[in-house]
Scaffold this active site. Structure first.
Site, mmCIF file in Angstrom:
data_model
loop_
_atom_site.group_PDB
_atom_site.id
_atom_site.type_symbol
_atom_site.label_atom_id
_atom_site.label_comp_id
_atom_site.label_asym_id
_atom_site.label_seq_id
_atom_site.Cartn_x
_atom_site.Cartn_y
_atom_site.Cartn_z
ATOM 1 N N ASP A 38 6.301 37.593 51.927
ATOM 2 C CA ASP A 38 5.677 36.660 50.978
ATOM 3 C C ASP A 38 6.584 36.217 49.828
ATOM 4 O O ASP A 38 6.105 35.664 48.840
ATOM 5 C CB ASP A 38 4.378 37.242 50.388
ATOM 6 C CG ASP A 38 3.264 37.274 51.423
ATOM 7 O OD1 ASP A 38 3.394 36.577 52.459
ATOM 8 O OD2 ASP A 38 2.269 37.984 51.201
ATOM 9 N N HIS A 242 36.282 41.306 48.182
ATOM 10 C CA HIS A 242 34.888 40.853 48.066
ATOM 11 C C HIS A 242 33.982 41.986 47.598
ATOM 12 O O HIS A 242 32.914 42.219 48.162
ATOM 13 C CB HIS A 242 34.392 40.258 49.388
ATOM 14 C CG HIS A 242 35.060 38.952 49.712
ATOM 15 N ND1 HIS A 242 35.061 38.393 50.961
ATOM 16 C CD2 HIS A 242 35.743 38.092 48.924
ATOM 17 C CE1 HIS A 242 35.739 37.255 50.938
ATOM 18 N NE2 HIS A 242 36.155 37.049 49.701
ATOM 19 N N ASP A 259 35.171 37.897 38.927
ATOM 20 C CA ASP A 259 35.240 36.605 39.616
ATOM 21 C C ASP A 259 33.812 36.075 39.636
ATOM 22 O O ASP A 259 32.972 36.570 40.394
ATOM 23 C CB ASP A 259 35.788 36.818 41.038
ATOM 24 C CG ASP A 259 35.975 35.503 41.801
ATOM 25 O OD1 ASP A 259 35.428 34.470 41.365
ATOM 26 O OD2 ASP A 259 36.655 35.526 42.844
ATOM 27 N N ASP A 270 34.370 28.361 39.700
ATOM 28 C CA ASP A 270 34.876 29.553 40.392
ATOM 29 C C ASP A 270 36.050 30.067 39.574
ATOM 30 O O ASP A 270 37.157 29.526 39.659
ATOM 31 C CB ASP A 270 35.290 29.157 41.821
ATOM 32 C CG ASP A 270 35.774 30.345 42.641
ATOM 33 O OD1 ASP A 270 35.690 31.493 42.155
ATOM 34 O OD2 ASP A 270 36.236 30.113 43.771
ATOM 35 N N HIS A 349 45.753 36.666 50.233
ATOM 36 C CA HIS A 349 44.910 35.478 50.385
ATOM 37 C C HIS A 349 45.679 34.247 49.928
ATOM 38 O O HIS A 349 46.775 34.357 49.393
ATOM 39 C CB HIS A 349 43.596 35.641 49.616
ATOM 40 C CG HIS A 349 43.755 35.875 48.150
ATOM 41 N ND1 HIS A 349 44.117 34.896 47.266
ATOM 42 C CD2 HIS A 349 43.607 37.001 47.394
ATOM 43 C CE1 HIS A 349 44.166 35.387 46.045
ATOM 44 N NE2 HIS A 349 43.872 36.677 46.087
ATOM 45 N N HIS A 353 41.402 26.798 47.078
ATOM 46 C CA HIS A 353 40.543 26.073 48.024
ATOM 47 C C HIS A 353 39.924 24.903 47.279
ATOM 48 O O HIS A 353 39.891 24.895 46.046
ATOM 49 C CB HIS A 353 39.459 26.997 48.592
ATOM 50 C CG HIS A 353 38.711 27.783 47.532
ATOM 51 N ND1 HIS A 353 37.661 27.264 46.832
ATOM 52 C CD2 HIS A 353 38.912 29.037 47.039
ATOM 53 C CE1 HIS A 353 37.230 28.173 45.961
ATOM 54 N NE2 HIS A 353 37.968 29.255 46.055
ATOM 55 N N HIS A 360 33.481 27.028 48.198
ATOM 56 C CA HIS A 360 34.578 26.732 49.124
ATOM 57 C C HIS A 360 34.224 25.368 49.694
ATOM 58 O O HIS A 360 33.519 25.251 50.691
ATOM 59 C CB HIS A 360 34.677 27.780 50.226
ATOM 60 C CG HIS A 360 35.209 29.093 49.715
ATOM 61 N ND1 HIS A 360 35.396 30.189 50.506
ATOM 62 C CD2 HIS A 360 35.596 29.479 48.472
ATOM 63 C CE1 HIS A 360 35.883 31.183 49.783
ATOM 64 N NE2 HIS A 360 35.996 30.780 48.541
ATOM 65 N N GLU A 383 44.345 30.470 42.312
ATOM 66 C CA GLU A 383 43.900 31.842 42.124
ATOM 67 C C GLU A 383 44.791 32.898 42.789
ATOM 68 O O GLU A 383 44.340 33.657 43.634
ATOM 69 C CB GLU A 383 42.477 31.994 42.659
ATOM 70 C CG GLU A 383 42.263 31.476 44.084
ATOM 71 C CD GLU A 383 40.849 31.775 44.587
ATOM 72 O OE1 GLU A 383 40.432 32.945 44.541
ATOM 73 O OE2 GLU A 383 40.162 30.826 45.014
ATOM 74 N N TYR A 387 47.271 42.942 44.327
ATOM 75 C CA TYR A 387 46.355 44.079 44.491
ATOM 76 C C TYR A 387 47.181 45.234 45.057
ATOM 77 O O TYR A 387 47.682 45.142 46.183
ATOM 78 C CB TYR A 387 45.215 43.710 45.449
ATOM 79 C CG TYR A 387 44.641 42.327 45.143
ATOM 80 C CD1 TYR A 387 43.622 42.158 44.221
ATOM 81 C CD2 TYR A 387 45.190 41.187 45.754
ATOM 82 C CE1 TYR A 387 43.134 40.887 43.928
ATOM 83 C CE2 TYR A 387 44.714 39.920 45.456
ATOM 84 C CZ TYR A 387 43.689 39.777 44.545
ATOM 85 O OH TYR A 387 43.224 38.522 44.255
ATOM 86 N N ARG A 405 43.628 39.264 39.510
ATOM 87 C CA ARG A 405 43.559 37.861 39.978
ATOM 88 C C ARG A 405 43.262 37.010 38.749
ATOM 89 O O ARG A 405 42.497 37.439 37.869
ATOM 90 C CB ARG A 405 42.485 37.679 41.043
ATOM 91 C CG ARG A 405 42.324 36.233 41.491
ATOM 92 C CD ARG A 405 41.561 36.035 42.826
ATOM 93 N NE ARG A 405 40.165 36.425 42.784
ATOM 94 C CZ ARG A 405 39.671 37.528 43.312
ATOM 95 N NH1 ARG A 405 40.477 38.386 43.912
ATOM 96 N NH2 ARG A 405 38.392 37.817 43.242
ATOM 97 N N GLU A 407 42.060 33.031 38.115
ATOM 98 C CA GLU A 407 41.586 31.856 38.862
ATOM 99 C C GLU A 407 41.049 30.800 37.900
ATOM 100 O O GLU A 407 40.209 31.107 37.044
ATOM 101 C CB GLU A 407 40.475 32.280 39.835
ATOM 102 C CG GLU A 407 39.856 31.119 40.598
ATOM 103 C CD GLU A 407 38.874 31.565 41.679
ATOM 104 O OE1 GLU A 407 38.286 32.665 41.545
ATOM 105 O OE2 GLU A 407 38.693 30.811 42.649
HETATM 106 N N1 GLY Z 1 34.846 33.547 44.482
HETATM 107 C C1 GLY Z 1 35.326 33.193 45.749
HETATM 108 C C2 GLY Z 1 36.712 32.743 45.675
HETATM 109 O O1 GLY Z 1 37.379 32.965 44.694
HETATM 110 O O2 GLY Z 1 37.185 32.093 46.547
HETATM 111 MN MN MN Z 2 36.611 33.197 42.783
HETATM 112 MN MN MN Z 3 38.004 30.834 44.595
#
Ligand code: GLY
Ligand code: MN
Ligand code: MN
Length: 440
Positions: A38, A242, A259, A270, A349, A353, A360, A383, A387, A405, A407
């Site tokens: 519900d 993540h 983040d 972001d 990474h 993006h 994204h 970004e 690490y 990081r 960003e």
């Molecule tokens: N927060 C997702 C990224 O940085 O791509």
């Molecule tokens: Mn991010």
């Molecule tokens: Mn990002």
């Protein structure tokens, strides 16, 4: 501050101008998702559907038929329903969809099986994003089969199916002035939230308590929801890319990586900042932080019209690899290490993006096998990160478990680029000064 009705109309017109003669495009709305018995997750419209209509109700299907005499923009949606509206709130209904959202024609969803086959019949091409919803894919096929079953009476099934994504997402990739204003506002609200989190941070506070500060700041500025689940990772949690648990008590001497970005009027921010829980970087933390910052600034310097998508990423690889060698964390020649992708143990990474209605965001990164050239109005994140696994025995103990990081969100302008998340401190000195000041 919203996208105007005229702009939504312009987007449909631009898409229809790209469609072939005698064709039709079909875009279903998002569906409500159950969270528990519900209760539903807050409804969020599908980004493509929103982009073309601004209509934010579920159970709707948008249809575009360029050149159709009785109207090019047809919407199937829920009827007005006083009882349902008493419980669940306003529905635009058929009239509202025409008056407020510019549909030429509107029909109740309950009639779609009767009406849509007639709209598909005889079209040479159907633009539709296959594969996103098994149920809707099947519905489309059943409409086509309905037409096929009448071939002997002269019915003509649609000739070809073409993925709508490519055309539509190319339009979404370049943002208008109004979109950039919303993205800028999302960046401002997000910057204020990161500042608030820095000010509230001290040893002993839990990660989820900083998350609460972020969400509070988003919501009080009209951005009720984050654009994605916020990451608040202290100590070695920052090395889990993540990390979403946000459950640990933060320790004196650790860094915390946040983040988090809000969604404002459907547009995402972001942003990542990494800062010391106690307000002061130790020498190893500072060295890694300054290296990531140097890489980020080098990448931002590679964002301008005419540069290609990957130049920013390449810049981060060079700066990070050289920096890791200088710090003794990697050994060898920089060019050979880049070739061997030795940085991947620390930086696994990409540098960014596209950013827009989706965090994204959509849009191809390569065109005809070449990296895409940047154009004014494209928006992206920058970004880089480093690490150092807590289990990395190849580096001294003092380095292990450090994750950083940084960003920001960047708009390509005619002259170069604009950082739209610059309201939040970024240098070591700025961060330490802010955190030395009074909390809120
Ligand atoms: N927060 C997702 C990224 O940085 O791509
Ligand atoms: Mn991010
Ligand atoms: Mn990002």
């Amino acid at each position: 501050m919203k996208i105007s009705k005229a702009e939504f109309a312009r987007r449909r017109k631009n898409l229809m101008a790209l469609m072939e003669p005698n064709s039709i495009a079909i875009v279903p709305s998002a569906r409500e998702q159950q969270r528990s018995r519900d209760t539903q997750y807050p409804f969020r419209q599908d980004s493509d559907f929103h982009y073309l209509s601004g209509f934010d109700e579920p159970e709707a299907v948008l249809v575009l038929i360029p050149g159709r005499k009785h109207g090019q923009f047809v919407m199937f949606c829920r009827d007005s329903d006083p009882t349902m509206e008493l419980w669940h709130g306003f529905r635009a209904g058929l009239e509202g969809v025409c008056d407020t959202h510019g549909a030429d024609d509107a029909f109740p969803m309950g009639d779609i099986d009767d009406i849509l086959p007639g709209l598909l019949e005889g079209r040479e091409r159907v633009y539709y994003s296959m594969g996103r919803s098994v149920d809707f894919d099947q519905q489309i096929m059943s409409w086509v089969n309905q037409i096929r079953s009448k071939v002997s009476t002269g019915a003509v099934p649609p000739g070809e199916f073409t993925d709508l994504d490519h055309m539509l997402h190319d339009l979404r990739l370049v943002k208008s002035a109004a979109e950039i204003r919303l993205l800028r506002r999302a960046g401002e609200i997000t910057s204020a939230a990161h500042i608030r989190a820095m000010q509230q941070c001290k040893p002993g506070v839990y990660e989820y308590q900083l998350e609460a500060e972020l969400l509070h700041e988003f919501a009080r500025s009209g951005a009720r929801f984050p654009a994605y689940s916020s990451i608040v990772g202290s100590g070695a949690n920052a090395c889990t890319l993540h990390y979403l648990a946000n459950k640990d008590r933060m320790s004196d001497g650790d860094l915390v990586l946040i983040d988090a970005g809000c969604e404002f009027e459907y547009y995402a921010a972001d942003v990542t900042r990494t800062f010391p829980v106690n307000g002061r970087f130790n020498p190893q933390q500072r060295a890694i932080y300054e290296l990531v910052l140097k890489a980020q600034l080098a990448a931002i310097a590679e964002i301008a019209p005419g540069k290609h998508w990957n130049q920013a990423h390449d810049a981060t690889l060079k700066v990070i690899t050289r920096g890791l060698v200088d710090l003794g964390l990697l050994k060898g020649r920089v060019s050979s290490l880049i070739k061997a992708e030795a940085y991947r143990d620390f930086y696994m990474h990409r540098a960014g993006h596209w950013l827009g209605l989706d965090v994204h965001d959509v849009g191809d990164y390569r065109v005809a096998e070449e990296w895409r050239l940047l154009e004014p109005g494209m928006v992206m994140t920058v970004e880089p990160g480093i690490y150092i696994s807590p289990h990395n025995k190849k580096v001294g103990k003092a380095w292990r478990g450090i994750g950083v990081r940084i960003e920001d969100d960047v708009v390509v302008t005619a002259e170069g680029c604009e950082v739209i998340s610059s309201g939040v401190p970024k240098t070591v000195d700025e961060i330490e000064a802010l955190m030395a000041g009074p909390g809120q």
